[in-house]
Design a protein around this motif. Structure first.
Motif, PDB file in Angstrom:
ATOM      1  N   THR A 539     -27.426  -9.546  10.533  1.00 47.19           N
ATOM      2  CA  THR A 539     -26.540 -10.490  11.210  1.00 47.19           C
ATOM      3  C   THR A 539     -25.098 -10.294  10.775  1.00 47.19           C
ATOM      4  O   THR A 539     -24.176 -10.260  11.585  1.00 47.19           O
ATOM      5  CB  THR A 539     -26.973 -11.936  10.893  1.00 47.19           C
ATOM      6  OG1 THR A 539     -28.383 -12.036  11.051  1.00 47.19           O
ATOM      7  CG2 THR A 539     -26.299 -12.917  11.810  1.00 47.19           C
ATOM      8  N   LEU A 540     -24.908 -10.145   9.458  1.00 45.12           N
ATOM      9  CA  LEU A 540     -23.545  -9.980   8.948  1.00 45.12           C
ATOM     10  C   LEU A 540     -22.916  -8.687   9.445  1.00 45.12           C
ATOM     11  O   LEU A 540     -21.749  -8.665   9.847  1.00 45.12           O
ATOM     12  CB  LEU A 540     -23.552  -9.987   7.419  1.00 45.12           C
ATOM     13  CG  LEU A 540     -23.796 -11.337   6.764  1.00 45.12           C
ATOM     14  CD1 LEU A 540     -23.761 -11.204   5.264  1.00 45.12           C
ATOM     15  CD2 LEU A 540     -22.737 -12.331   7.228  1.00 45.12           C
ATOM     16  N   ALA A 541     -23.723  -7.617   9.443  1.00 43.99           N
ATOM     17  CA  ALA A 541     -23.201  -6.329   9.864  1.00 43.99           C
ATOM     18  C   ALA A 541     -22.782  -6.382  11.329  1.00 43.99           C
ATOM     19  O   ALA A 541     -21.643  -6.051  11.684  1.00 43.99           O
ATOM     20  CB  ALA A 541     -24.246  -5.240   9.641  1.00 43.99           C
ATOM     21  N   VAL A 542     -23.702  -6.858  12.183  1.00 43.38           N
ATOM     22  CA  VAL A 542     -23.408  -6.912  13.613  1.00 43.38           C
ATOM     23  C   VAL A 542     -22.271  -7.889  13.889  1.00 43.38           C
ATOM     24  O   VAL A 542     -21.296  -7.563  14.582  1.00 43.38           O
ATOM     25  CB  VAL A 542     -24.662  -7.321  14.401  1.00 43.38           C
ATOM     26  CG1 VAL A 542     -24.328  -7.521  15.871  1.00 43.38           C
ATOM     27  CG2 VAL A 542     -25.744  -6.265  14.257  1.00 43.38           C
ATOM     28  N   GLY A 543     -22.380  -9.091  13.325  1.00 48.23           N
ATOM     29  CA  GLY A 543     -21.362 -10.118  13.565  1.00 48.23           C
ATOM     30  C   GLY A 543     -19.999  -9.679  13.056  1.00 48.23           C
ATOM     31  O   GLY A 543     -18.980  -9.830  13.734  1.00 48.23           O
ATOM     32  N   GLY A 544     -19.964  -9.103  11.849  1.00 44.04           N
ATOM     33  CA  GLY A 544     -18.698  -8.670  11.265  1.00 44.04           C
ATOM     34  C   GLY A 544     -18.060  -7.567  12.081  1.00 44.04           C
ATOM     35  O   GLY A 544     -16.863  -7.616  12.401  1.00 44.04           O
ATOM     36  N   TRP A 580     -37.512 -11.302  24.548  1.00 41.25           N
ATOM     37  CA  TRP A 580     -37.703 -10.088  23.746  1.00 41.25           C
ATOM     38  C   TRP A 580     -39.114  -9.553  23.865  1.00 41.25           C
ATOM     39  O   TRP A 580     -39.323  -8.345  23.887  1.00 41.25           O
ATOM     40  CB  TRP A 580     -37.316 -10.355  22.290  1.00 41.25           C
ATOM     41  CG  TRP A 580     -35.843 -10.237  22.107  1.00 41.25           C
ATOM     42  CD1 TRP A 580     -34.907 -11.106  22.612  1.00 41.25           C
ATOM     43  CD2 TRP A 580     -35.121  -9.200  21.466  1.00 41.25           C
ATOM     44  NE1 TRP A 580     -33.654 -10.660  22.301  1.00 41.25           N
ATOM     45  CE2 TRP A 580     -33.746  -9.488  21.588  1.00 41.25           C
ATOM     46  CE3 TRP A 580     -35.497  -8.045  20.783  1.00 41.25           C
ATOM     47  CZ2 TRP A 580     -32.758  -8.672  21.062  1.00 41.25           C
ATOM     48  CZ3 TRP A 580     -34.513  -7.233  20.248  1.00 41.25           C
ATOM     49  CH2 TRP A 580     -33.157  -7.547  20.390  1.00 41.25           C
ATOM     50  N   LEU A 581     -40.072 -10.448  23.930  1.00 36.82           N
ATOM     51  CA  LEU A 581     -41.450  -9.987  24.109  1.00 36.82           C
ATOM     52  C   LEU A 581     -41.581  -9.245  25.428  1.00 36.82           C
ATOM     53  O   LEU A 581     -42.295  -8.248  25.534  1.00 36.82           O
ATOM     54  CB  LEU A 581     -42.417 -11.172  24.085  1.00 36.82           C
ATOM     55  CG  LEU A 581     -42.886 -11.627  22.726  1.00 36.82           C
ATOM     56  CD1 LEU A 581     -43.854 -12.775  22.874  1.00 36.82           C
ATOM     57  CD2 LEU A 581     -43.558 -10.473  21.984  1.00 36.82           C
ATOM     58  N   HIS A 582     -40.898  -9.767  26.441  1.00 34.33           N
ATOM     59  CA  HIS A 582     -40.961  -9.127  27.756  1.00 34.33           C
ATOM     60  C   HIS A 582     -40.339  -7.734  27.682  1.00 34.33           C
ATOM     61  O   HIS A 582     -40.919  -6.760  28.159  1.00 34.33           O
ATOM     62  CB  HIS A 582     -40.235  -9.995  28.786  1.00 34.33           C
ATOM     63  CG  HIS A 582     -40.088  -9.335  30.120  1.00 34.33           C
ATOM     64  ND1 HIS A 582     -41.125  -8.674  30.723  1.00 34.33           N
ATOM     65  CD2 HIS A 582     -39.039  -9.211  30.952  1.00 34.33           C
ATOM     66  CE1 HIS A 582     -40.716  -8.174  31.877  1.00 34.33           C
ATOM     67  NE2 HIS A 582     -39.453  -8.475  32.035  1.00 34.33           N
ATOM     68  N   LEU A 583     -39.167  -7.646  27.051  1.00 35.43           N
ATOM     69  CA  LEU A 583     -38.488  -6.357  26.949  1.00 35.43           C
ATOM     70  C   LEU A 583     -39.370  -5.318  26.264  1.00 35.43           C
ATOM     71  O   LEU A 583     -39.375  -4.152  26.620  1.00 35.43           O
ATOM     72  CB  LEU A 583     -37.174  -6.509  26.162  1.00 35.43           C
ATOM     73  CG  LEU A 583     -36.062  -7.282  26.855  1.00 35.43           C
ATOM     74  CD1 LEU A 583     -34.870  -7.411  25.927  1.00 35.43           C
ATOM     75  CD2 LEU A 583     -35.647  -6.568  28.127  1.00 35.43           C
ATOM     76  N   PHE A 584     -40.132  -5.776  25.265  1.00 38.54           N
ATOM     77  CA  PHE A 584     -40.921  -4.835  24.471  1.00 38.54           C
ATOM     78  C   PHE A 584     -42.407  -4.886  24.809  1.00 38.54           C
ATOM     79  O   PHE A 584     -43.236  -4.484  24.014  1.00 38.54           O
ATOM     80  CB  PHE A 584     -40.696  -5.103  22.974  1.00 38.54           C
ATOM     81  CG  PHE A 584     -39.352  -4.636  22.497  1.00 38.54           C
ATOM     82  CD1 PHE A 584     -39.196  -3.381  21.941  1.00 38.54           C
ATOM     83  CD2 PHE A 584     -38.229  -5.439  22.642  1.00 38.54           C
ATOM     84  CE1 PHE A 584     -37.952  -2.940  21.511  1.00 38.54           C
ATOM     85  CE2 PHE A 584     -36.979  -4.997  22.219  1.00 38.54           C
ATOM     86  CZ  PHE A 584     -36.845  -3.744  21.653  1.00 38.54           C
ATOM     87  N   ALA A 621     -34.841  -8.238  14.891  1.00 35.67           N
ATOM     88  CA  ALA A 621     -33.814  -7.932  15.888  1.00 35.67           C
ATOM     89  C   ALA A 621     -33.534  -9.156  16.745  1.00 35.67           C
ATOM     90  O   ALA A 621     -32.375  -9.459  17.063  1.00 35.67           O
ATOM     91  CB  ALA A 621     -34.278  -6.768  16.762  1.00 35.67           C
ATOM     92  N   GLN A 622     -34.584  -9.886  17.093  1.00 32.44           N
ATOM     93  CA  GLN A 622     -34.389 -11.091  17.897  1.00 32.44           C
ATOM     94  C   GLN A 622     -33.570 -12.119  17.117  1.00 32.44           C
ATOM     95  O   GLN A 622     -32.668 -12.755  17.662  1.00 32.44           O
ATOM     96  CB  GLN A 622     -35.757 -11.668  18.298  1.00 32.44           C
ATOM     97  CG  GLN A 622     -35.733 -12.541  19.541  1.00 32.44           C
ATOM     98  CD  GLN A 622     -35.273 -13.945  19.255  1.00 32.44           C
ATOM     99  OE1 GLN A 622     -35.432 -14.433  18.147  1.00 32.44           O
ATOM    100  NE2 GLN A 622     -34.677 -14.587  20.238  1.00 32.44           N
TER     101      GLN A 622
END
Lengths: 792, 254
Positions: A539-544, A580-584, A621-622
């Motif tokens: 979360t920090l990596a993506v958000g940052g 997400w379940l649908h996507l995967f 990931a979700q």
């Protein structure tokens, strides 16, 4: 008087709480004794694959029943078989909320009777004529200690389904022994790598058991009053070893098969993806409608020697009346209608369910040769699972599937897996029988504090008046449950204790000791910490990264980015998980299709939730997806709050961009980073919904459990509320610890941050004694409010 | 999500890999609303949320008044307690709350297990601490002189609170209502645990989960249900997004 009004009120409230609540709640869930002649009749039936025909038959029965009974409304609810344990537990605990009539698997009955969940129907059935046509051994599947708790609705037997065309083309014989079944499967897959040799999954216990029984093994045997596990005997191991060979890359790859339940195993065969499967008579209709109908045949599952039949499991479902019913007479009549000969025959036509009535079955066998192999299987002798309440626990905890899956995954060998399973079984059997009867504790009911300050208009009393509504609600719904949580964790508190059937027993630290000695607990704790850590970092990596990116974007693009983030943030956890379940999704999901289309390998049918780490990664990931917006927005605001002049000054002093980022901006962002980090830790530590929804309540053999889900499963699926509460207490303490660190960090952060406004704020905050913690906590709550929404 | 919901069921089941469809259809919505009874569940969710928002905001408003406009012993202690309450993990309390609801249900009809009342009560409790904290700032910003003026005009304290103070803090009330609403709307855990057999009392998240079938997930239906559930939250989020940023601003500069 000046001092005493509030003080006395507090003392009163405290005293009331102490005297009325010194033991966990224990209320008899006794039947109401009412027998209404009309109203709503609630019925639970199991949901099944392709259940439309079942629904039609049931609807016809409901219509007939409603026509015959004025003012009666029958409501049928189809519940999933997988989560039945927690549903029935809940229903037994609160008879008022329970349905009136329910379909249940005959293996579950012993446990249900132990929980006093079903009504003894022996007398109602004694003068009911059709009941005489049910053979004694069949009737026994609805009986415990000679009393009938329902009417057998149908029987199920399993046999070997195979593809005539495939075997013929490959010049293979129909297998005559179990060994040959596996070898034939291997031969098929060798010739046709795209096909499963035999589709029989790791979670398909009733396909596995005939292998064990045929080799002379068993799950457990009765020694005296108690069952003792024999799944680790040499005979059982031979059978299991053979079944384990099915779950290998050259017959039925564990990647695909380890998770398969009975339904899913048969589904593969029907879709033409497997040369053999072990299917039930209840699958015949689906077989008839499938594309392989022309090329399929059924024989009894062979035993270890040619010419023998492997003992089959005597499966079947019964219809019973729940103890909490307020419409006993109506319920019994509805059971007699739906489980009567006419509707059992209709159910056979609709779903292929074998009728429980001998005469009806005989009639069918003469007119319909397809069920021949199943009748033959039943005639050759059937077996049953241990008749004990512990079976429900064994089933809910997935001990046997877990054993098979561990072997299939190659994590352990058969010996070790059976040893572990035997231990788990013995623990379950032991718990069900060891019922202590010491130290009865009185159990007063809850009483709500009703103290109210006198209606004086003095300014000293007024605030208390305004506080009463909130205090009342919080006291009853928050403080009292918290107290109960701690209390219950020190008691042996299971179904019989809850309903008052057995006295409460104070067990001290026993629940905690049991937990700390349980390797699964440590695994779950490790999972929780590891999962939370990974999610926080992600979360920090993506958000940052996105926050930094946002500062460099043109306003138009930035708005789009923020809107997209807002969408992810606003998505409720349940719907986010669904998306997400649908996507995967293994077969229909866009991700697998895209990967296959890109030529990265064959991903169709690849299950992302099979492997422990890939399942955690998917859920993770979700979680990152729904919580990065909070981090992004916070850090973005933080970056924006850095005064231009500071950066400008640094640049004039000759600092490079990276140096400015590292030495100037990062220290100034420190408070924001601290807040989002610790806040993320708190949320990710208590993830519940995503794990529960996406991994189906904790994954294969509980591999994806985290503390919250573990506590929930222990309590509501296994009925061990004391143990579940102990886990809850541990979770709470861990979280409080994190929160404490959080608050300390918030308080200290001023030292690291030299922004002028902070110093000013600190000076202001230091003004009043009561204000400083408030200012710190204000910041904490602001963040909680903003971020907590998406995570929930 | 929206795209899948609009896709015809046949295209979805055939595994058509294009992410969009040229023949959008509302069939999935019609299916979940009419056949699966989502209308009823939607109504239940709305009902629970509305009651929770009203009750929690009212309780919280009064508490906020007490905690800001009066000085009395234990005031700071109470403030800290409100905050601690906010930190308690609700997930851990499911077990005792389940038994509490069960017991209450015997005495008071309408709030026991299986009833929407149980959800209303629990969520009201969990919404209060945050609401108190948010409203505190609003109530504190109303100048004390106003209260004195009202008193001079002959208004009692209760009249002042209801007639003067409440309208003045209305924006704050709206904001904190939205927070309570979203919290309640999204709840999965309690709805899952408390509503045992009463299908007519299910809320949206659970209804959505019931669309997951052993082997034949109706993805179109699931996505349509997801859209129905997400839309209101999204709308409210857009409403409070400035507050989100503001609330955070305070936190960041802290």
């Amino acid at each position: 008087m000046r001092l005493t009004t509030p003080a006395r009120l507090c003392a009163l409230l405290g005293l009331a709480a102490l005297t009325t609540a010194c033991a966990p709640l224990q209320t008899p869930g006794a039947a109401s004794g009412v027998d209404e002649p009309d109203g709503t009749l609630r019925v639970w039936l199991f949901s099944e694959v392709d259940q439309a025909p079942k629904e039609r038959v049931v609807d016809a029965a409901v219509a007939e029943f409603e026509a015959a009974h004025d003012g009666v409304d029958v409501q049928v609810q189809y519940i999933p078989v997988e989560t039945r344990a927690e549903r029935f537990q809940g229903a037994f605990l609160d008879p008022g909320s329970a349905p009136d009539v329910a379909e249940y698997g005959n293996t579950d009955l012993a446990g249900y009777v132990e929980s006093a969940g079903f009504v003894d129907l022996t007398e109602d059935l004694s003068d009911w004529e059709p009941h005489e046509d049910i053979a004694a051994d069949v009737a026994a599947t609805a009986q415990v200690d000679g009393a009938s708790y329902g009417v057998p609705w149908f029987l199920g037997a399993r046999a070997l389904f195979y593809r005539t065309d495939v075997l013929e083309e490959l010049d293979l014989e129909v297998p005559r022994t179990l060994e040959e079944v596996v070898e034939t499967g291997r031969a098929v897959r060798e010739a046709r790598p795209g096909m499963l040799g035999i589709s029989a999954g790791g979670a398909y216990t009733y396909a596995m058991m005939p292998f064990v029984w045929a080799h002379g093994g068993d799950i457990a045997e009765l020694r005296g009053d108690t069952y003792a596990a024999t799944i680790d005997s040499a005979e059982s191991r031979r059978g299991l070893e053979l079944y384990g060979r099915i779950l290998s890359d050259d017959v039925c790859p564990p990647q695909t098969c380890s998770q398969l339940t009975g339904d899913a195993s048969v589904q593969n065969f029907l879709a033409g993806n497997a040369a053999m499967t072990i299917g039930g008579n209840f699958n015949l209709n689906a077989l008839r409608d499938s594309e392989v109908a022309e090329n399929a045949a059924v024989v009894p599952l062979p035993g270890t020697e040619p010419g023998t039949v492997a003992p089959a499991f005597a499966g079947g479902n019964n219809l019973g009346v729940l103890a909490g019913t307020e419409r006993r007479t109506l319920s019994v009549e509805f059971v007699k209608l739906l489980a009567g000969k006419e509707y059992q025959l209709k159910m056979y036509e609709a779903m292929g369910n074998l009728p429980a009535y001998t005469d009806v079955r005989e009639e069918l066998a003469s007119s319909d040769e397809e069920i021949g192999p199943f009748v033959e299987t039943i005639d050759a002798g059937t077996r049953f699972v241990p008749v004990t309440g512990a079976w429900a626990t064994v089933d809910a905890e997935g001990i046997l599937p877990g054993m098979v899956q561990r072997v299939a995954a190659g994590n352990t060998d058969v010996d070790q897996a059976t040893d572990e399973a035997a231990r788990a079984l013995d623990t379950a059997f032991g718990e069900s029988d060891a019922r202590g009867r010491q130290t009865p504790v009185s159990a007063p009911a809850v009483r709500r504090p009703t103290g109210r300050p006198p209606g004086s208009r003095s300014r000293r009393v007024e605030p208390w008046m305004y506080l009463v509504p909130a205090a009342l609600v919080l006291g009853v719904m928050l403080v009292y449950p918290l107290y109960q949580l701690v209390l219950v964790s020190f008691f042996d508190y299971r179904q019989p204790q809850v309903t008052g059937a057995e006295p409460l027993e104070f067990v001290g630290w026993a629940n905690y000791r049991a937990l700390l000695a349980d390797p699964q607990f440590w695994e779950v704790l490790l999972n929780t910490v590891g999962f939370a850590a990974a999610c926080v970092l992600g979360t920090l990596a993506v958000g940052g990264a996105l926050a930094v990116l946002a500062t460099r974007l043109t306003p138009w693009v930035r708005t789009v980015l923020f809107l997209a983030a807002l969408g992810a943030w606003a998505t409720p956890a349940v719907t986010g998980s669904a998306v997400w379940l649908h996507l995967f999704d293994p077969t229909l999901g866009p991700v697998n299709q895209a990967l296959t289309w890109l030529g990265l390998g064959d991903f169709s049918g690849h299950s992302w939730t099979y492997d422990k780490w890939s399942a955690f990664a998917l859920v993770g990931a979700q979680v990152v997806w729904c919580s990065f917006p909070f981090v992004m927005v916070t850090l973005y605001a933080g970056i924006r709050a850095i005064p231009e002049e500071v950066v400008e000054a640094a640049r004039l002093d000759g600092a490079s961009t990276s140096r400015i980022a590292w030495s100037v901006m990062l220290p100034m962002l420190r408070p924001a980073v601290t807040i989002v980090t610790i806040q993320s830790i708190i949320w990710d530590f208590k993830i519940f919904t995503q794990i529960y929804v996406m991994t189906g309540g904790g994954g294969i053999a509980g591999q994806n459990l985290v503390l919250n889900v573990y506590a929930y499963q222990k309590a509501f699926a296994s009925g061990q509320y004391g143990l579940g509460s102990a886990i809850g207490v541990i979770t709470t303490l861990l979280l409080l610890l994190i929160t404490l660190v959080y608050l300390r960090a918030l308080r200290r952060q001023g030292r690291y941050c030299d922004a002028p406004q902070t110093q000013e704020r600190r000076r202001r905050a230091a003004g009043g004694a009561g204000r400083r913690p408030a200012a710190v906590l204000d910041a904490a709550l602001g963040a909680q409010a903003a971020g907590g929404l998406g995570g929930r | 999500m929206l795209l899948s919901a609009l896709k015809p069921r046949a295209a979805l089941e055939a595994g058509d890999p294009t992410p969009y469809t040229l023949e959008p259809t509302l069939e999935s919505f019609r299916r979940v609303l009419l056949i699966d009874g989502f209308g009823q569940y939607l109504l239940n969710s709305v009902l629970v949320a509305v009651v929770v928002v009203t009750a929690s905001t009212l309780c919280a408003f009064l508490a906020a008044v007490a905690l800001t406009r009066y000085r009395f012993r234990l005031r700071t202690t109470l403030l800290v307690m409100v905050l601690t309450a906010q930190m308690v993990p609700v997930e851990a309390l499911t077990i005792p709350l389940f038994f509490l609801m069960r017991t209450l249900g015997y005495g008071i009809p309408g709030i026991g297990l299986n009833q929407l009342g149980s959800l209303m009560l629990v969520h009201t409790a969990f919404a209060i601490p945050l609401a108190v904290w948010m409203l505190r700032a609003f109530v504190a910003s109303v100048p004390r002189e106003l209260e004195e003026a009202a008193w001079l005009d002959g208004a009692g304290s209760l009249t002042f609170v209801t007639r003067v103070l409440f309208p003045l803090v209305a924006p704050g009330v709206v904001a904190c209502s939205i927070f309570s609403f979203i919290m309640t709307w999204n709840d999965f855990l309690f709805a899952r645990t408390f509503i045992i057999s009463a299908q007519e009392n299910q809320t949206l998240p659970i209804a959505l989960l019931s669309l997951f079938k052993p082997d034949e997930n109706d993805w179109g239906g699931i996505m349509a249900g997801s859209v129905l559930m997400t839309l209101p939250v999204l709308v409210f989020f857009l409403f409070v997004q400035h507050r989100l940023a503001n609330g955070l601003g305070g936190a960041v500069k802290g």
